[in-house]
Design a protein around this motif. Sequence first.
Motif, PDB file in Angstrom:
ATOM      1  N   LEU A 218      73.023  28.898   4.814  1.00  0.00           N
ATOM      2  CA  LEU A 218      74.233  28.269   5.335  1.00  0.00           C
ATOM      3  C   LEU A 218      75.407  28.457   4.387  1.00  0.00           C
ATOM      4  N   GLN A 219      75.116  28.392   3.084  1.00  0.00           N
ATOM      5  CA  GLN A 219      76.155  28.556   2.081  1.00  0.00           C
ATOM      6  C   GLN A 219      75.526  29.122   0.818  1.00  0.00           C
ATOM      7  N   ALA A 220      76.279  29.950   0.094  1.00  0.00           N
ATOM      8  CA  ALA A 220      75.816  30.531  -1.162  1.00  0.00           C
ATOM      9  C   ALA A 220      76.960  30.450  -2.175  1.00  0.00           C
ATOM     10  N   ILE A 221      76.648  29.892  -3.338  1.00  0.00           N
ATOM     11  CA  ILE A 221      77.611  29.778  -4.435  1.00  0.00           C
ATOM     12  C   ILE A 221      76.960  30.390  -5.669  1.00  0.00           C
ATOM     13  N   VAL A 222      77.674  31.265  -6.360  1.00  0.00           N
ATOM     14  CA  VAL A 222      77.173  31.854  -7.589  1.00  0.00           C
ATOM     15  C   VAL A 222      78.095  31.438  -8.733  1.00  0.00           C
ATOM     16  N   THR A 223      77.483  31.109  -9.881  1.00  0.00           N
ATOM     17  CA  THR A 223      78.241  30.784 -11.095  1.00  0.00           C
ATOM     18  C   THR A 223      77.681  31.656 -12.222  1.00  0.00           C
ATOM     19  N   ASP A 224      78.191  31.450 -13.410  1.00  0.00           N
ATOM     20  CA  ASP A 224      77.688  32.203 -14.556  1.00  0.00           C
ATOM     21  C   ASP A 224      76.273  31.776 -14.949  1.00  0.00           C
ATOM     22  N   THR A 225      75.819  30.602 -14.466  1.00  0.00           N
ATOM     23  CA  THR A 225      74.509  30.094 -14.871  1.00  0.00           C
ATOM     24  C   THR A 225      73.509  29.967 -13.728  1.00  0.00           C
ATOM     25  N   VAL A 226      73.994  29.710 -12.506  1.00  0.00           N
ATOM     26  CA  VAL A 226      73.091  29.511 -11.369  1.00  0.00           C
ATOM     27  C   VAL A 226      73.641  30.159 -10.104  1.00  0.00           C
ATOM     28  N   ARG A 227      72.728  30.442  -9.197  1.00  0.00           N
ATOM     29  CA  ARG A 227      73.059  30.882  -7.841  1.00  0.00           C
ATOM     30  C   ARG A 227      72.390  29.847  -6.937  1.00  0.00           C
ATOM     31  N   VAL A 228      73.170  29.200  -6.076  1.00  0.00           N
ATOM     32  CA  VAL A 228      72.654  28.132  -5.226  1.00  0.00           C
ATOM     33  C   VAL A 228      72.865  28.507  -3.764  1.00  0.00           C
ATOM     34  N   LYS A 229      71.785  28.393  -2.984  1.00  0.00           N
ATOM     35  CA  LYS A 229      71.865  28.646  -1.540  1.00  0.00           C
ATOM     36  C   LYS A 229      71.305  27.452  -0.795  1.00  0.00           C
ATOM     37  N   SER A 230      71.886  27.177   0.375  1.00  0.00           N
ATOM     38  CA  SER A 230      71.336  26.133   1.237  1.00  0.00           C
ATOM     39  C   SER A 230      70.857  26.769   2.531  1.00  0.00           C
ATOM     40  N   PHE A 231      69.849  26.129   3.128  1.00  0.00           N
ATOM     41  CA  PHE A 231      69.239  26.617   4.362  1.00  0.00           C
ATOM     42  C   PHE A 231      69.191  25.481   5.379  1.00  0.00           C
ATOM     43  N   ALA A 232      69.051  25.820   6.647  1.00  0.00           N
ATOM     44  CA  ALA A 232      69.042  24.823   7.712  1.00  0.00           C
ATOM     45  C   ALA A 232      67.788  23.959   7.680  1.00  0.00           C
ATOM     46  N   THR A 233      66.681  24.519   7.213  1.00  0.00           N
ATOM     47  CA  THR A 233      65.427  23.758   7.167  1.00  0.00           C
ATOM     48  C   THR A 233      64.760  23.925   5.811  1.00  0.00           C
ATOM     49  N   THR A 234      63.940  22.945   5.479  1.00  0.00           N
ATOM     50  CA  THR A 234      63.163  23.028   4.244  1.00  0.00           C
ATOM     51  C   THR A 234      62.208  24.211   4.316  1.00  0.00           C
ATOM     52  N   ARG A 235      61.642  24.459   5.473  1.00  0.00           N
ATOM     53  CA  ARG A 235      60.715  25.586   5.627  1.00  0.00           C
ATOM     54  C   ARG A 235      61.404  26.914   5.301  1.00  0.00           C
ATOM     55  N   GLN A 236      62.636  27.122   5.800  1.00  0.00           N
ATOM     56  CA  GLN A 236      63.372  28.349   5.479  1.00  0.00           C
ATOM     57  C   GLN A 236      63.597  28.453   3.977  1.00  0.00           C
ATOM     58  N   ALA A 237      63.982  27.341   3.351  1.00  0.00           N
ATOM     59  CA  ALA A 237      64.221  27.339   1.905  1.00  0.00           C
ATOM     60  C   ALA A 237      62.934  27.633   1.144  1.00  0.00           C
ATOM     61  N   GLN A 238      61.827  27.013   1.564  1.00  0.00           N
ATOM     62  CA  GLN A 238      60.545  27.236   0.894  1.00  0.00           C
ATOM     63  C   GLN A 238      60.126  28.701   0.990  1.00  0.00           C
ATOM     64  N   THR A 239      60.259  29.281   2.165  1.00  0.00           N
ATOM     65  CA  THR A 239      59.877  30.678   2.363  1.00  0.00           C
ATOM     66  C   THR A 239      60.726  31.595   1.496  1.00  0.00           C
ATOM     67  N   TYR A 240      62.040  31.372   1.526  1.00  0.00           N
ATOM     68  CA  TYR A 240      62.954  32.204   0.731  1.00  0.00           C
ATOM     69  C   TYR A 240      62.623  32.083  -0.762  1.00  0.00           C
TER      70      TYR A 240
END
Length: 140
Positions: A80-102
């Motif tokens: 749904l959204q992706a943010i990258v910084t100098d220390t972390v890359r953070v992504k959000s997903f519509a479901t926990t299952r999608q996030a777990q798989t990724y």
Amino acid sequence: MTPLISAGALVSLVAATISLSACSSTSTAPPQTSLETGPQRGELSVMTPRRLVEALDRAGLPAPNPMDTTAFECKSTPCLQAIVTDTVRVKSFATTRQAQTYAADRGLFQVATIVVAFAPPLNPAQQRRYRAEIPELLHR
């Protein structure tokens, strides 16, 4: 504060991640286009990647130079959204299952619908600090 990774290295890291994501993504789900779309009904409501990056910074865990890469990264990944910084890359997903798989497919840190990748300059002790704080920040 001096960035942990140069701008050129960051661009290379983003390009490499985009290429790898495009090659390894097997999801047939259509990508989401709204940056503020939250988790699907029944999913734990967590903050967006942008808000998590801001919360990390407030908590004393550096997340300098945030850049929204949603338009690039979420074309090939059902995020749904992706943010990258100098220390972390953070992504959000519509479901926990999608996030777990990724996360599982890539060996990444995952809490609920959020997946976090740590930049190479963060040593294991620093990564442990982020891993301990992120769940707390997400559930505040």
